[in-house]
Design an enzyme around this catalytic site. Structure first.
Site, PDB file in Angstrom:
ATOM      1  N   HIS A 129       0.796  -1.258  -0.114  1.00 41.65           N
ATOM      2  CA  HIS A 129      -0.110  -0.032   0.069  1.00 41.65           C
ATOM      3  C   HIS A 129       0.976   1.200  -0.001  1.00 41.65           C
ATOM      4  CE1 HIS A 129      -2.676   2.966   1.853  1.00 41.65           C
ATOM      5  NE2 HIS A 129      -3.676   2.162   1.445  1.00 41.65           N
ATOM      6  N   ASP A 206       3.417  -4.582   8.240  1.00 41.42           N
ATOM      7  CA  ASP A 206       2.082  -3.802   7.858  1.00 41.42           C
ATOM      8  C   ASP A 206       0.997  -4.586   8.048  1.00 41.42           C
ATOM      9  OD1 ASP A 206       0.116  -2.437   6.977  1.00 41.42           O
ATOM     10  OD2 ASP A 206       0.723  -1.723   5.057  1.00 41.42           O
ATOM     11  N   GLN A 209      -4.280  -4.900   7.050  1.00 37.62           N
ATOM     12  CA  GLN A 209      -5.181  -6.016   6.714  1.00 37.62           C
ATOM     13  C   GLN A 209      -5.309  -7.351   7.310  1.00 37.62           C
ATOM     14  OE1 GLN A 209      -7.803  -5.135   4.644  1.00 37.62           O
ATOM     15  NE2 GLN A 209      -7.020  -3.109   3.822  1.00 37.62           N
ATOM     16  N   LYS A 232     -10.397   0.076  10.687  1.00 39.11           N
ATOM     17  CA  LYS A 232     -10.567  -1.275   9.857  1.00 39.11           C
ATOM     18  C   LYS A 232     -11.026  -2.528  10.727  1.00 39.11           C
ATOM     19  CE  LYS A 232      -7.083   0.342   6.345  1.00 39.11           C
ATOM     20  NZ  LYS A 232      -7.831   0.588   5.371  1.00 39.11           N
ATOM     21  N   CYS A 372      -4.718   2.532  -3.473  1.00 42.17           N
ATOM     22  CA  CYS A 372      -3.547   3.178  -2.994  1.00 42.17           C
ATOM     23  C   CYS A 372      -2.416   1.942  -2.987  1.00 42.17           C
ATOM     24  CB  CYS A 372      -3.668   3.583  -1.340  1.00 42.17           C
ATOM     25  SG  CYS A 372      -4.689   4.610  -1.216  1.00 42.17           S
TER      26      CYS A 372
HETATM   27  C1  PLP Z   1      -2.167  -2.820   3.592  1.00 36.94           C
HETATM   28  C2  PLP Z   1      -2.684  -1.320   4.084  1.00 36.94           C
HETATM   29  N1  PLP Z   1      -1.529  -0.799   4.756  1.00 36.94           N
HETATM   30  C3  PLP Z   1      -1.676   0.390   4.990  1.00 36.94           C
HETATM   31  C4  PLP Z   1      -2.988   1.122   4.992  1.00 36.94           C
HETATM   32  C5  PLP Z   1      -3.216   2.435   5.449  1.00 36.94           C
HETATM   33  O1  PLP Z   1      -4.173   2.610   6.299  1.00 36.94           O
HETATM   34  P1  PLP Z   1      -4.791   4.066   7.007  1.00 36.94           P
HETATM   35  O2  PLP Z   1      -5.330   4.702   5.764  1.00 36.94           O
HETATM   36  O3  PLP Z   1      -5.890   3.772   7.921  1.00 36.94           O
HETATM   37  O4  PLP Z   1      -3.653   4.630   7.536  1.00 36.94           O
HETATM   38  C6  PLP Z   1      -3.996   0.253   4.456  1.00 36.94           C
HETATM   39  C7  PLP Z   1      -5.422   0.808   4.130  1.00 36.94           C
HETATM   40  O5  PLP Z   1      -6.119   0.869   3.381  1.00 36.94           O
HETATM   41  C8  PLP Z   1      -3.718  -0.963   3.979  1.00 36.94           C
HETATM   42  O6  PLP Z   1      -4.625  -1.633   3.315  1.00 36.94           O
END
Ligand code: PLP
Length: 415
Positions: A129, A206, A209, A232, A372
């Site tokens: 992401h 990270d 998800q 989430k 993203c």
């Molecule tokens: C794999 C992953 N990392 C990071 C993020 C970033 O999350 P946030 O927008 O809540 O900071 C997301 C958001 O969709 C994500 O799916």
């Protein structure tokens, strides 16, 4: 084509707790298939926050009066609940941030700028992401750090056979998504963490998800850092978590500075408070943290292994149902046991945005675009996809509604 019932999971009962799921969209009952972007919230989370605002609300860490102490106590309890949820050995290893994006920026700014120097290398993957891409790109440009990527294999998994070649002595940091927000791919973190540690590199996972959807045990993984967002996983917006090993958090300089994160301040300089306060400058989002604590209580009561099983079964059904549709291409692994709850796809001759708009008219909320993850889409030779994503409250009938909605969109656009 009947979905096996997951016995421990009463989705009808769960749905009762989510007021927004009872709403209508364009006169149709809402079919919410965008939990990978953000989940809906149960009454229990809304009530926990509402209760604080209506009763004991007062700034934390600041007053000797009762309400400030009670608010502080509730904030501390939330930290302990979240530590327990991911099996961190102490609550102090849980740092509250705004979201995963802030957690990853904190690492790039504090750890990256302090410990990495020109010529060092950071290993990422092609499926990250942007939140786990851009902070490292900026660091690389600023500090002359080199970025290297674990490539995607043709089946949508990471090609981990490249690790021996990628993990050279210059690699100081490895960072990757536990679960892809586009392909749904679940990567077993230990397959990367062990070889990375063997060369002395630190590892960031990270877990944005993953933490909402499956059991996560940071001690068992032995990751150095683990990041995720509260919104989430049934929690409110504005609260996220960075877990870190204590010796690393202690050695890192603060990211943001100001009130609440100091030990002492004089005209000449300042010293820092202990972790986690060192990384929580200013008034924290403590009501949101309390809400996230309630979300974690809710998920814990359901049991995370049952949550995972429910989603695995929904994904299996989704893969089966959508693969029956002509012109539809599913992305990512075909094996539901290595897939999280996100199903991305394209439909021949229909732009994902048009598809998303037509599905909206049927009351079906899906995400469209690059989610993203532009570098990943570039690897796939695509600019955009449609994504349906599942959570604890989704049912097989909603997969059916999605399949029917796609068929209807095809009839409308292909006539
Ligand atoms: C794999 C992953 N990392 C990071 C993020 C970033 O999350 P946030 O927008 O809540 O900071 C997301 C958001 O969709 C994500 O799916």
């Amino acid at each position: 084509m009947v979905m096996e019932k997951v016995m421990t999971f009463d989705v009808e009962r769960i749905r009762e707790d989510f007021p927004a799921l009872k709403s209508m969209m364009h006169g149709k009952p809402l079919v919410y298939l965008d939990s990978a972007a953000s989940s809906q919230k149960p009454e229990q989370v809304i009530a926990a926050m509402d209760q604080v605002y209506r009763t004991v609300y007062a700034n934390v860490h600041r007053g000797v009066y009762t309400n400030s102490e009670v608010s502080t106590e509730l904030y501390d309890q939330a930290r302990a609940k979240i530590a327990h949820f991911i099996n961190a050995s102490t609550p102090e290893q849980v740092i509250f941030v705004r979201n995963a994006t802030e957690a990853l920026n904190l690492l790039a700014y504090s750890y990256g700028r302090h410990f990495l120097k020109e010529g060092d290398e950071v290993v990422l993957t092609q499926l990250e992401h942007h939140a786990n891409f851009v902070p490292w790109l900026v660091l690389a440009q600023e500090r002359g750090v080199k970025l290297k990527y674990i490539p995607l294999a043709s089946d949508g998994t990471l090609d981990l056979s490249t690790l021996p070649e990628l993990l050279t002595p210059r690699v100081k940091l490895v960072t990757f998504a536990h679960v892809s927000n586009v392909l749904g791919t679940i990567t077993d973190p230990r397959l990367i963490i062990e070889p990375a540690h063997a060369i002395g590199a630190r590892v960031i996972v990270d877990g944005c998800q993953a933490a909402p959807h499956m059991p996560v045990d940071v001690q068992e993984l032995d990751c150095d850092f683990y990041a995720f967002s509260g919104h989430k996983m049934l929690g409110p917006t504005g609260i996220g978590v960075l877990y870190g090993k204590p010796e690393l958090l202690d050695a890192m300089p603060p990211f943001l500075t100001g009130g609440d994160m100091i030990n002492s301040v004089s005209m000449e300089g300042a010293t820092w408070a202990d972790v986690p306060a060192k990384f929580e400058a200013g008034t924290p989002a403590f009501v949101q943290a309390i809400g996230l604590g309630a979300a974690v209580d809710y998920l814990t009561a359901l049991r995370m292994d049952a949550v995972r099983e429910h989603e695995r079964e929904l994904v299996r059904y989704g893969l089966e149902r959508l693969s029956e549709l002509s012109g539809l291409t599913l992305l990512g692994p075909t094996d539901p046991s290595i897939r999280g709850g996100a199903l991305s796809f394209t439909v021949k001759g229909i732009h994902p945005h048009d598809l998303g708009t037509l599905l909206d008219r049927e009351g079906i909320a899906v995400r469209t675009g690059h989610h993203c993850a532009q570098p990943l889409h570039t690897c796939l030779g695509l600019t955009a996809t449609a994504r349906a994503s599942f959570y604890i409250y989704n049912e097989p009938r909603e997969v059916d509604a999605l399949a029917e909605g796609i068929e209807k969109a095809k009839r409308v656009l292909h006539k």
